[in-house]
Design a protein around this motif. Structure first.
Motif, short mmCIF file in Angstrom:
data_model
loop_
_atom_site.label_atom_id
_atom_site.label_comp_id
_atom_site.label_asym_id
_atom_site.label_seq_id
_atom_site.Cartn_x
_atom_site.Cartn_y
_atom_site.Cartn_z
N VAL A 58 0.88 -0.97 0.02
CA VAL A 58 -0.04 -0.01 -0.09
C VAL A 58 0.98 1.34 -0.10
O VAL A 58 1.54 1.63 0.99
N VAL A 59 0.98 1.94 -0.93
CA VAL A 59 1.90 2.93 -1.37
C VAL A 59 1.07 4.51 -1.29
O VAL A 59 0.33 4.66 -2.33
N PRO A 60 1.54 5.53 -0.47
CA PRO A 60 1.27 6.69 -0.98
C PRO A 60 1.50 7.30 -2.11
O PRO A 60 2.92 7.13 -2.55
N VAL A 61 0.69 7.92 -2.96
CA VAL A 61 0.92 8.24 -4.18
C VAL A 61 2.45 8.90 -4.50
O VAL A 61 2.83 8.78 -5.40
N TRP A 62 2.71 9.79 -3.51
CA TRP A 62 3.94 10.45 -3.61
C TRP A 62 5.28 9.48 -3.37
O TRP A 62 6.35 10.03 -3.61
N LYS A 63 5.03 8.34 -3.24
CA LYS A 63 6.07 7.44 -2.91
C LYS A 63 6.01 6.22 -3.99
O LYS A 63 6.86 5.34 -3.77
N LYS A 64 5.27 6.66 -5.13
CA LYS A 64 4.88 5.53 -5.97
C LYS A 64 6.32 4.96 -6.67
O LYS A 64 6.35 3.85 -7.09
N GLU A 65 7.45 5.93 -6.86
CA GLU A 65 8.57 5.33 -7.43
C GLU A 65 9.24 4.54 -6.60
O GLU A 65 10.34 3.99 -6.82
N GLU A 66 8.93 4.56 -5.32
CA GLU A 66 9.78 3.39 -4.40
C GLU A 66 8.95 2.13 -4.22
O GLU A 66 9.60 1.30 -3.62
N ALA A 67 7.60 1.87 -4.97
CA ALA A 67 7.09 0.83 -4.92
C ALA A 67 7.84 -0.27 -5.46
O ALA A 67 8.45 -0.04 -6.70
N THR A 68 8.14 -1.60 -4.70
CA THR A 68 8.60 -2.67 -5.52
C THR A 68 7.76 -3.86 -5.44
O THR A 68 8.48 -4.99 -6.24
N GLY A 69 6.46 -3.92 -4.81
CA GLY A 69 5.80 -4.93 -4.75
C GLY A 69 5.44 -5.45 -6.10
O GLY A 69 5.01 -4.92 -7.01
N GLU A 70 4.75 -6.99 -5.88
CA GLU A 70 4.27 -7.47 -7.22
C GLU A 70 2.76 -6.76 -7.19
O GLU A 70 2.45 -6.78 -8.49
N LYS A 71 2.01 -6.55 -6.17
CA LYS A 71 0.77 -5.94 -6.20
C LYS A 71 0.58 -4.58 -5.39
O LYS A 71 1.18 -4.77 -4.14
N VAL A 72 0.63 -3.79 -6.14
CA VAL A 72 0.88 -2.40 -5.56
C VAL A 72 -0.64 -1.48 -5.41
O VAL A 72 -1.39 -1.65 -6.49
N VAL A 73 -1.11 -0.92 -4.31
CA VAL A 73 -2.21 -0.13 -4.19
C VAL A 73 -1.73 1.13 -3.99
O VAL A 73 -1.34 1.48 -3.01
N LEU A 74 -2.12 2.04 -4.95
CA LEU A 74 -1.74 3.83 -4.75
C LEU A 74 -2.89 4.21 -3.93
O LEU A 74 -4.16 4.11 -4.18
N ILE A 75 -2.46 5.18 -2.91
CA ILE A 75 -3.52 5.75 -2.03
C ILE A 75 -3.10 7.13 -1.76
O ILE A 75 -2.10 7.35 -1.60
N ASN A 76 -4.08 8.14 -1.96
CA ASN A 76 -3.86 9.43 -1.78
C ASN A 76 -4.55 9.65 -0.37
O ASN A 76 -5.81 9.83 -0.38
N PRO A 77 -3.90 9.49 0.78
CA PRO A 77 -4.70 9.61 2.26
C PRO A 77 -5.22 11.16 2.28
O PRO A 77 -4.66 11.96 1.92
#
Length: 302
Positions: A124-143
């Motif tokens: 679960v990735v805050p949208v401003w950190k999406k470049e740091e995501a490495t998982g197979e399944k990524v959920v982008l969230i803007n809290p």
């Protein structure tokens, strides 16, 4: 930026707040345990309140922030404080302290408190950190104002229990969806479609934004729990509170035979009555997980 702090009483908090408001463009902060005590003793239903909050000192703190040279207002403010003490003794002791604080851009700084949450192969990735995501399944969230960023124990419990299920091609419901994190994670895990429900329109606006971030489309309803649903679902996710979950009386009709119900937001002391309620609806417990005082339940419709 100058921080002006006044110590007063519960009875004097409003009049002191009014006084300090004259010197603050951003309003005032009132820290009063008495306000919470009044709510706690009211007819409102409270599922959980930290004991430390209820045990706060009875002394009330009123805070204002002055953006300017304090010497320009110090004499006037002190004079008004002394007059208030004289004319309204119920505000006393009314201790005044002044300190300088570093001015920060909170419109951006709040973001540093959010981090990437990992549950198995899901991130679960805050949208401003999406470049740091490495998982197979990524959920982008803007809290936003809606509940559900992966930070809370109950959300993580639901995500963990979700890993027990094969969601490929399944029809799911995320009720009390908040930001939509559970339903979006289910879609990312192969679910065919998800119905999102919440009674808070602002939460649904945040959900729609998060669906767009994840390039997803789904049905969204402003509605309570499972009310009015006539089509069966393979899986229902409900991360709410025990008292609200106890009102989801038609869960046994909505979840199809062999389908699953994933619930959390449950404090351990409320678990057994809720478990018994759902067992009487025809569900059996498959798995139980805990994180501190929080409980997550995976149940199957017999």
């Amino acid at each position: 930026m100058i921080k002006i702090t006044c110590k007063t009483t519960h009875e004097g908090s409003e009049i002191v707040a009014d006084l300090l408001y004259d010197y603050s463009r951003s309003g005032v902060v009132v820290e009063d345990a008495g306000d919470l005590a009044e709510l706690w003793n009211s007819t409102l239903v409270w599922d959980y309140v930290e004991e430390s909050v209820l045990n706060r000192p009875k002394e009330v703190t009123v805070i204002a922030y002055y953006d300017g040279d304090y010497s320009e207002i110090s004499e006037e403010l002190q004079s008004r404080i002394e007059l208030l003490k004289k004319e309204c003794p119920f505000v006393c002791p009314l201790h005044l302290t002044v300190s300088e604080v570093k001015q920060e851009d909170w419109t951006e700084n709040w973001k540093k408190f959010y981090k990437i949450i990992e549950v198995g192969d899901l991130q679960v990735v805050p949208v401003w950190k999406k470049e740091e995501a490495t998982g197979e399944k990524v959920v982008l969230i803007n809290p936003g104002s809606a509940f559900g960023t992966g930070e809370h124990e109950s959300t993580r419990l639901c995500l963990s229990l979700m890993r027990e299920l094969d969601l490929s091609g399944k029809n799911v419901i995320d009720t009390g969806c908040g930001s939509g994190i559970l339903g979006i994670a289910a879609l990312r895990s192969g679910a065919k479609q998800c119905l999102f429900r919440d009674i808070d329109e602002s939460a649904l606006n945040n959900l729609r934004e998060n669906l767009a971030l994840n390039q997803m489309d789904a049905k969204v309803e402003c509605a309570s729990l499972l009310e009015g649903i006539t089509e069966e679902a393979d899986v229902v996710f409900a991360n709410i509170t025990a008292d609200i979950l106890s009102k989801m009386k038609n869960a046994g009709e909505v979840v199809k035979k062999g389908g699953y119900l994933v619930m959390s937001g449950i404090i351990d002391k409320y678990e057994l009555p809720l478990l018994e309620l759902y067992q009487n609806m025809g569900f059996r417990l498959i798995k139980r997980e805990t994180d501190g005082i929080w409980v997550g339940l995976l149940m199957q419709k017999a």
